[in-house]
Write a protein that holds these residues in place. Structure first.
Motif, PDB file in Angstrom:
ATOM      1  N   GLN A   1       0.846  -1.195   0.000  1.00 25.39           N
ATOM      2  CA  GLN A   1       0.000   0.000   0.000  1.00 25.39           C
ATOM      3  C   GLN A   1       0.876   1.238   0.000  1.00 25.39           C
ATOM      4  N   LEU A   2       0.514   2.213  -0.838  1.00 21.17           N
ATOM      5  CA  LEU A   2       1.206   3.498  -0.910  1.00 21.17           C
ATOM      6  C   LEU A   2       0.346   4.544  -0.224  1.00 21.17           C
ATOM      7  N   LEU A   3       0.929   5.306   0.691  1.00 20.72           N
ATOM      8  CA  LEU A   3       0.207   6.315   1.444  1.00 20.72           C
ATOM      9  C   LEU A   3       0.832   7.684   1.220  1.00 20.72           C
ATOM     10  N   ASP A   4       0.021   8.722   1.479  1.00 15.43           N
ATOM     11  CA  ASP A   4       0.498  10.113   1.409  1.00 15.43           C
ATOM     12  C   ASP A   4       1.140  10.425   0.054  1.00 15.43           C
ATOM     13  N   GLY A   5       0.431  10.058  -1.012  1.00 14.76           N
ATOM     14  CA  GLY A   5       0.935  10.368  -2.336  1.00 14.76           C
ATOM     15  C   GLY A   5       2.188   9.615  -2.715  1.00 14.76           C
ATOM     16  N   GLY A   6       2.403   8.443  -2.171  1.00 15.41           N
ATOM     17  CA  GLY A   6       3.572   7.644  -2.494  1.00 15.41           C
ATOM     18  C   GLY A   6       4.768   7.903  -1.608  1.00 15.41           C
ATOM     19  N   GLN A   7       4.635   8.756  -0.585  1.00 18.47           N
ATOM     20  CA  GLN A   7       5.764   9.048   0.300  1.00 18.47           C
ATOM     21  C   GLN A   7       5.972   7.963   1.348  1.00 18.47           C
ATOM     22  N   SER A   8       4.937   7.180   1.625  1.00 16.47           N
ATOM     23  CA  SER A   8       5.046   6.093   2.599  1.00 16.47           C
ATOM     24  C   SER A   8       4.718   4.771   1.913  1.00 16.47           C
ATOM     25  N   LEU A   9       5.483   3.761   2.230  1.00 15.61           N
ATOM     26  CA  LEU A   9       5.301   2.425   1.682  1.00 15.61           C
ATOM     27  C   LEU A   9       4.992   1.473   2.834  1.00 15.61           C
ATOM     28  N   VAL A  10       3.842   0.795   2.756  1.00 12.94           N
ATOM     29  CA  VAL A  10       3.420  -0.126   3.806  1.00 12.94           C
ATOM     30  C   VAL A  10       3.368  -1.532   3.214  1.00 12.94           C
ATOM     31  N   LEU A  11       4.060  -2.461   3.862  1.00 10.49           N
ATOM     32  CA  LEU A  11       4.100  -3.856   3.446  1.00 10.49           C
ATOM     33  C   LEU A  11       3.464  -4.715   4.525  1.00 10.49           C
ATOM     34  N   ARG A  12       2.461  -5.503   4.163  1.00  7.59           N
ATOM     35  CA  ARG A  12       1.834  -6.436   5.091  1.00  7.59           C
ATOM     36  C   ARG A  12       2.239  -7.840   4.681  1.00  7.59           C
ATOM     37  N   LEU A  13       2.948  -8.499   5.556  1.00  7.75           N
ATOM     38  CA  LEU A  13       3.647  -9.732   5.210  1.00  7.75           C
ATOM     39  C   LEU A  13       3.322 -10.828   6.218  1.00  7.75           C
ATOM     40  N   PRO A  14       3.646 -12.095   5.890  1.00  6.24           N
ATOM     41  CA  PRO A  14       3.539 -13.160   6.903  1.00  6.24           C
ATOM     42  C   PRO A  14       4.525 -12.895   8.044  1.00  6.24           C
ATOM     43  N   PHE A  15       4.495 -13.756   9.026  1.00  6.43           N
ATOM     44  CA  PHE A  15       5.385 -13.577  10.177  1.00  6.43           C
ATOM     45  C   PHE A  15       6.842 -13.687   9.731  1.00  6.43           C
ATOM     46  N   LEU A  16       7.626 -12.677  10.082  1.00  7.93           N
ATOM     47  CA  LEU A  16       9.038 -12.631   9.724  1.00  7.93           C
ATOM     48  C   LEU A  16       9.882 -12.495  10.975  1.00  7.93           C
ATOM     49  N   SER A  17      11.047 -13.071  10.922  1.00  6.68           N
ATOM     50  CA  SER A  17      12.009 -12.859  12.005  1.00  6.68           C
ATOM     51  C   SER A  17      12.695 -11.512  11.799  1.00  6.68           C
ATOM     52  N   ALA A  18      13.531 -11.123  12.772  1.00  4.76           N
ATOM     53  CA  ALA A  18      14.224  -9.836  12.662  1.00  4.76           C
ATOM     54  C   ALA A  18      15.139  -9.807  11.448  1.00  4.76           C
ATOM     55  N   ALA A  19      15.852 -10.904  11.201  1.00  2.00           N
ATOM     56  CA  ALA A  19      16.763 -10.960  10.050  1.00  2.00           C
ATOM     57  C   ALA A  19      15.986 -10.914   8.735  1.00  2.00           C
ATOM     58  N   GLN A  20      14.853 -11.599   8.679  1.00  2.44           N
ATOM     59  CA  GLN A  20      14.043 -11.580   7.467  1.00  2.44           C
ATOM     60  C   GLN A  20      13.447 -10.200   7.215  1.00  2.44           C
ATOM     61  N   GLY A  21      13.052  -9.513   8.274  1.00  2.00           N
ATOM     62  CA  GLY A  21      12.539  -8.161   8.118  1.00  2.00           C
ATOM     63  C   GLY A  21      13.587  -7.212   7.571  1.00  2.00           C
ATOM     64  N   GLN A  22      14.803  -7.321   8.056  1.00  2.00           N
ATOM     65  CA  GLN A  22      15.884  -6.482   7.544  1.00  2.00           C
ATOM     66  C   GLN A  22      16.195  -6.813   6.086  1.00  2.00           C
ATOM     67  N   ALA A  23      16.073  -8.077   5.709  1.00  2.00           N
ATOM     68  CA  ALA A  23      16.297  -8.459   4.318  1.00  2.00           C
ATOM     69  C   ALA A  23      15.246  -7.835   3.401  1.00  2.00           C
ATOM     70  N   VAL A  24      14.001  -7.753   3.878  1.00  5.01           N
ATOM     71  CA  VAL A  24      12.947  -7.120   3.084  1.00  5.01           C
ATOM     72  C   VAL A  24      13.225  -5.628   2.918  1.00  5.01           C
ATOM     73  N   ILE A  25      13.610  -4.954   3.992  1.00  2.00           N
ATOM     74  CA  ILE A  25      13.907  -3.524   3.916  1.00  2.00           C
ATOM     75  C   ILE A  25      15.062  -3.259   2.949  1.00  2.00           C
ATOM     76  N   LYS A  26      16.078  -4.105   3.000  1.00  2.00           N
ATOM     77  CA  LYS A  26      17.234  -3.939   2.103  1.00  2.00           C
ATOM     78  C   LYS A  26      16.832  -4.151   0.649  1.00  2.00           C
ATOM     79  N   ALA A  27      15.916  -5.105   0.400  1.00  2.00           N
ATOM     80  CA  ALA A  27      15.479  -5.369  -0.968  1.00  2.00           C
ATOM     81  C   ALA A  27      14.618  -4.247  -1.522  1.00  2.00           C
ATOM     82  N   MET A  28      13.971  -3.462  -0.649  1.00  2.00           N
ATOM     83  CA  MET A  28      13.129  -2.367  -1.095  1.00  2.00           C
ATOM     84  C   MET A  28      13.918  -1.120  -1.486  1.00  2.00           C
ATOM     85  N   ASP A  29      15.147  -1.021  -1.040  1.00  2.00           N
ATOM     86  CA  ASP A  29      15.927   0.191  -1.291  1.00  2.00           C
ATOM     87  C   ASP A  29      16.129   0.479  -2.779  1.00  2.00           C
ATOM     88  N   PRO A  30      16.470  -0.513  -3.637  1.00  2.00           N
ATOM     89  CA  PRO A  30      16.664  -0.200  -5.058  1.00  2.00           C
ATOM     90  C   PRO A  30      15.391   0.229  -5.776  1.00  2.00           C
TER      91      PRO A  30
END
Length: 359
Positions: free
Chosen positions: A109-138
């Motif tokens: 979901q994109l909020l505030d005209g695309g300035q915020s990105l919200v991802l709703r995902l299955p249960f992730l561990s801390a390492a998996q969450g950081q991997a998702v954030i890193k993959a979103m950067d590019p």
């Protein structure tokens, strides 16, 4: 043309005759109810939803990641499909002996005209969450420093929130039914509950369609909005019914349809002013309240509009169906006046006394 009541006081002319237009009122309400029920059924039959409304993270449990994009003036155009493709192809690290979750059905979901990105995902561990954030950067970066939030809700807590929301709604509706049944005639109580069900079904149906079309999810704030709508709807309906009951005491010789029309005309301005002033702060929340309260305010605004319609149009027009049995009476009625003895043949009415017609 103004007429006089049984007490001799002149009546204001009717602003509109509701009972003559009652079939149109029923048609409009019936159309919206059918439209809403179709949306609820389609949501339930949808294999990716499996419920009348698309449940949010509060009820299903999982991990939510919100990222604030770093934009100088305006953010670069971003499509949810691009983010979904990156998530679907992402290989997460395994967490101990557990299989890494599949992110192909993640909700973006994109909020505030695309300035915020919200991802709703299955249960992730801390390492998996950081991997998702890193993959979103590019694809969506760069992101603001400290503008990242990761929230996790367990399945037991989500189920408990869902049960608590349903129980609170059921208790509220039951309490309203008991109060109106004790305070008013049973017919008043039945019609007030019909108006309440009408309002709740339409609001839920609109959100069901939004869940199908734009994957909008409902959360615990939506349950709070439904409780607020229920209280507002019943309050508005009771005000109109009170006026109808007063009218039945003052003008008991008039037909019930005319009593209803005059009661609605007398309360119309008050209802519109109350609804208008209630919508003003809700409109401010919709425009300036941010993404967190946006859909909560939208649900309340819809409830106010639909509740006002049911209170001044639907419930009174349904009450006119009891034309043949007379108006419903209050549980505690005023004591009847003592009957006057009939005039004998040698007596005549006082000279100059006027007999005014109720019609």
């Amino acid at each position: 043309m103004a007429v006089s009541s049984s007490s001799g006081t002149p009546q204001r002319p009717l602003r509109f005759e509701l009972c003559r237009q009652r079939r149109r009122v029923w048609g409009v309400s019936g159309l919206f109810v059918v439209f809403s029920l179709v949306g609820l059924i389609l949501c339930w039959l949808n294999p990716s939803i499996g419920a009348p409304l698309r449940p949010g993270l509060d009820f299903t449990g999982g991990t939510q990641i919100q990222l604030e994009r770093s934009c100088s003036k305006s953010c670069q155009s971003l499509k949810t499909k691009s983010v979904e493709e990156v998530l679907g192809a992402l290989e997460l690290p395994a967490d101990k002996d557990k299989v890494a979750p599949n992110l192909s059905r993640a909700r973006v979901q994109l909020l505030d005209g695309g300035q915020s990105l919200v991802l709703r995902l299955p249960f992730l561990s801390a390492a998996q969450g950081q991997a998702v954030i890193k993959a979103m950067d590019p694809v969506a970066g760069p992101f603001q420093s400290g503008g990242q939030s990761v929230d996790t809700i367990g399945p037991s807590l989500g189920g408990q929130l869902l049960r608590s929301s349903l129980i609170s709604l059921l208790v509220a509706f039951t309490g309203i039914a008991i109060y109106i049944s004790l305070r008013y005639d049973r017919r008043y109580a039945l019609l007030a509950l019909v108006a309440l069900a009408h309002d709740v079904i339409i609001v839920c149906g609109i959100f069901a369609w939004l869940g199908l079309l734009i994957t909008l999810e409902v959360d615990s704030l939506f349950a709070v909005a439904l409780l607020t709508i229920a209280g507002y709807s019943v309050n508005d309906t009771v005000v109109v019914f009170d006026r109808i009951r007063e009218r039945s005491r003052e003008d008991d010789s008039l037909p019930l349809t005319e009593q209803v029309d005059r009661a609605v005309s007398a309360t119309l301005t008050r209802t519109l002013y109350t609804s208008g002033t209630t919508l003003l702060p809700l409109l401010a929340l919709i425009l300036f309240g941010g993404a967190t309260l946006y859909w909560f305010a939208v649900a309340l605004a819809l409830g106010v509009v639909v509740g006002s319609w049911s209170s001044i149009a639907l419930a009174p027009s349904l009450l006119s169906l009891w034309q043949g049995s007379g108006p419903p009476k209050a549980p505690l009625s005023a004591p009847a006046a003592s009957p006057q003895p009939p005039l004998s043949s040698s007596q005549s009415p006082l000279e100059g006394e006027d007999v005014m017609s109720d019609g």
